[in-house]
Write an enzyme that holds these catalytic residues in place. Structure first.
Site, short mmCIF file in Angstrom:
data_model
loop_
_atom_site.label_atom_id
_atom_site.label_comp_id
_atom_site.label_asym_id
_atom_site.label_seq_id
_atom_site.Cartn_x
_atom_site.Cartn_y
_atom_site.Cartn_z
CE LYS A 159 -1.03 16.46 -22.34
NZ LYS A 159 -1.68 15.78 -21.21
CG ASP A 188 0.88 22.56 -23.41
OD1 ASP A 188 0.71 22.82 -22.20
OD2 ASP A 188 1.69 21.70 -23.80
CG HIS A 189 -3.30 22.89 -18.85
ND1 HIS A 189 -3.01 21.58 -19.12
CD2 HIS A 189 -3.00 23.07 -17.55
CE1 HIS A 189 -2.55 21.00 -18.03
NE2 HIS A 189 -2.53 21.89 -17.05
CE LYS A 193 0.13 24.91 -15.24
NZ LYS A 193 -0.95 24.66 -14.32
CD GLU A 227 0.66 15.71 -12.07
OE1 GLU A 227 -0.53 16.03 -11.93
OE2 GLU A 227 1.05 14.98 -12.98
CG HIS A 251 1.95 19.96 -19.88
ND1 HIS A 251 1.07 20.58 -20.72
CD2 HIS A 251 1.23 19.01 -19.24
CE1 HIS A 251 -0.13 20.03 -20.60
NE2 HIS A 251 -0.06 19.08 -19.71
CE LYS A 356 -0.84 20.77 -9.28
NZ LYS A 356 -0.46 20.01 -10.46
#
Ligand code: BG6
Length: 503
Positions: A159, A188-189, A193, A227, A251, A356
């Site tokens: 991305k 898309d990381h 997860k 974050e 995300h 976070k």
């Protein structure tokens, strides 16, 4: 979606942008973890490609040193040696298809022959997005991009995939001229997860939640991706992107689609992605006047975090001193379909917030009050289910219970499921699953062209309005706070509140 362990075909991974941060922090550590758990084939090679000229032996040394730093305590020496002998490097100008791509072609042929690997290649483009079409085009032109003779060729694109609807469409169009959609893996990381993947199991593998997962029982949904860090060293990129582009169409929309989608008919890639795409199509793009009411932007000013002074975004490295780029965005979205009509989805993301934390809160409707009217209870607890994506992955159900004693009174309690307590600590970068899926040809957790375009379609009108009307009050939130007050008003106007504590 891989439902059982599948064998990875012998193959060569080619990483463009091999000397960058992603390669050292995520890609190699993920490969290491996969190898450690027995998910990689014995016949595997990894070729790094970068602008820098470097000998293979120097690249090997660098990667082994990086692995020692990023895979945690005492990496397995045998495994490091295994990696070392299958890493190669070639460098040069990405624009020059005569030299660099010819060198790559020769190296691929040599590596495949020496290590007895069939010509299955997958390319990881960890480069700036402006280079995606160009690099893929040159790979193709050199005869290295097409599936042939039972050998597969796949491309992973990092991305951001485009910066608005026009650029995303253009990129999709350019790639479609040379690649088939099934060769393209838009990563898309967030989909790597565990808790995000667990959403499918949680919703569709348990029978008690699905009957109440709709407008009849749910008041609203909140998604927070907070974050603590500022932009760090990424000011150059971030100042041209901003919080909305950086986090929302990718995300956060992944989190929304998995939360809101209908049960797919199977775990096949297109069955899952069809249902996700329907949610994106049902999300209503904003008219310009909606942007003023349903979208909030913010930029952090200086502040104090953990007893340390931190600077304002405008003073960060490589950021324009009067920049109007947002570091915070909150939206009220609606999904116009049978299940979700009139259930707002409030989403927010920002840098320099107090902690976070990523979570999805499903807020259920209140029970009717009649029964409690003659008791000391003035307000009923509302039930909420919080899916903690990170850190401390898990799920909490929040409900009311009687406070022990002779009078009727109610306290708020939680029922907690914590991943670590049940399954132990998992050492993962989040990229393992995605690399493994690409190697086994499973695109379920990757975005399809239509999904990317539908996402940009929703956010582009907001970007247009924000660009046309620069924010006058930036910076409008202090570092270490929960963002601008307008974001609180977004919910307050509807009689609701953000959940600002970890609960
Ligand atoms: C990246 C964004 O995609 O995701 C970053 O470009 C952001 O700005 C990061 O910090 C957040 O990822 P994670 O996994 O730390 O939540």
């Amino acid at each position: 979606m891989n439902q059982t362990q599948r064998t990875v075909d012998p193959c060569v991974m080619v990483i463009f942008g091999a000397t960058g941060d992603l390669t050292k922090r995520k890609l190699f550590p993920a490969l290491y973890n996969l190898a450690k758990d027995g998910f990689l084939p014995e016949s595997l090679a990894i070729i790094g490609v970068g602008r820098q000229e470097m000998e293979t032996k120097d690249f090997r040394q660098k990667i082994i040193a990086d692995l020692k730093e990023f895979v945690g305590d005492s990496p397995d020496k045998k495994l490091l040696a295994w990696f070392e002998e299958r890493i190669f490097y070639t460098g040069g100008d990405f624009d020059d298809d005569k030299k660099l791509f010819k060198d790559l072609k020769d190296l691929l042929a040599e590596v495949c022959q020496n290590l007895n690997i069939p010509e299955n290649y997958f390319y990881y483009l960890a480069t700036p997005p402006q280079l995606f079409a160009n690099v893929a085009g040159k790979i193709h032109k050199n005869g290295l991009g097409r599936d042939e003779n039972d050998n597969w060729r796949r491309f992973i694109f990092e991305k951001p995939f485009g910066r608005d609807i026009e650029s995303a469409k253009k990129l999709n169009h350019e790639l479609a001229k040379i690649l088939k959609e099934k060769q393209i893996y838009r990563i898309d990381h967030y989909l790597g997860k565990e808790t995000v993947q667990n959403l499918l199991i949680f919703r569709f593998g348990n029978s008690i939640f699905e009957p109440i997962w709709n407008r009849n029982f749910i008041d609203h949904v909140q998604i927070t991706v907070a974050e603590e860090l500022g932009v760090e060293t990424r000011g150059g990129y971030y100042d041209t992107a901003g919080a909305l582009r950086d986090m929302i169409p990718n995300h956060i929309f992944q989190l929304i689609t998995l939360t809101a989608m209908e049960p797919p008919v199977s775990f096949e890639a297109d069955a899952v992605r069809d249902e996700q795409a329907k949610i994106l199509q049902a999300m209503q793009p904003f008219a310009p006047e909606d942007v003023l009411h349903n979208a909030v932007r913010g930029q952090y000013g200086a502040g104090e975090m953990k007893d340390e002074k931190v600077s304002a975004y405008r003073s960060e490295q490589a950021v324009a001193p009067k920049t109007n780029t947002e570091t915070y965005a909150a939206l009220k979205l609606s999904i116009d379909n049978w299940r979700w009509a009139d259930v707002p989805f409030y989403i927010r993301t920002g840098k320099r917030l107090p902690t976070k934390r990523t979570d999805i809160t499903i807020q259920f409707k209140k029970a009717p009050f009649m029964l409690f009217r003659d008791t000391t209870i003035e307000k009923l607890t509302t039930n909420r289910l919080v899916i903690h994506v990170q850190p401390d992955e898990g799920i909490t159900l929040h409900f009311g219970a009687k406070i022990p004693g002779p009078i009727v009174n109610m306290g708020e309690v939680d029922m907690d499921f914590n991943y670590v307590d049940h399954f132990g600590e998992q050492i993962s970068t989040g990229y393992e699953r995605l690399l493994y899926d690409c190697m086994t040809g499973d695109a379920t957790l990757f975005q399809r062209a239509d999904m990317v375009e539908a996402s940009w379609q929703i956010v582009s009108p907001i970007l247009d309005v924000w660009q046309a009307i620069p924010a006058r009050d930036f910076p409008n939130y202090e570092s270490g706070s929960w963002g601008p007050t307008e974001a609180d008003e977004l919910l307050k106007n509807d009689g609701r509140k953000w959940k600002n504590t970890v609960d």
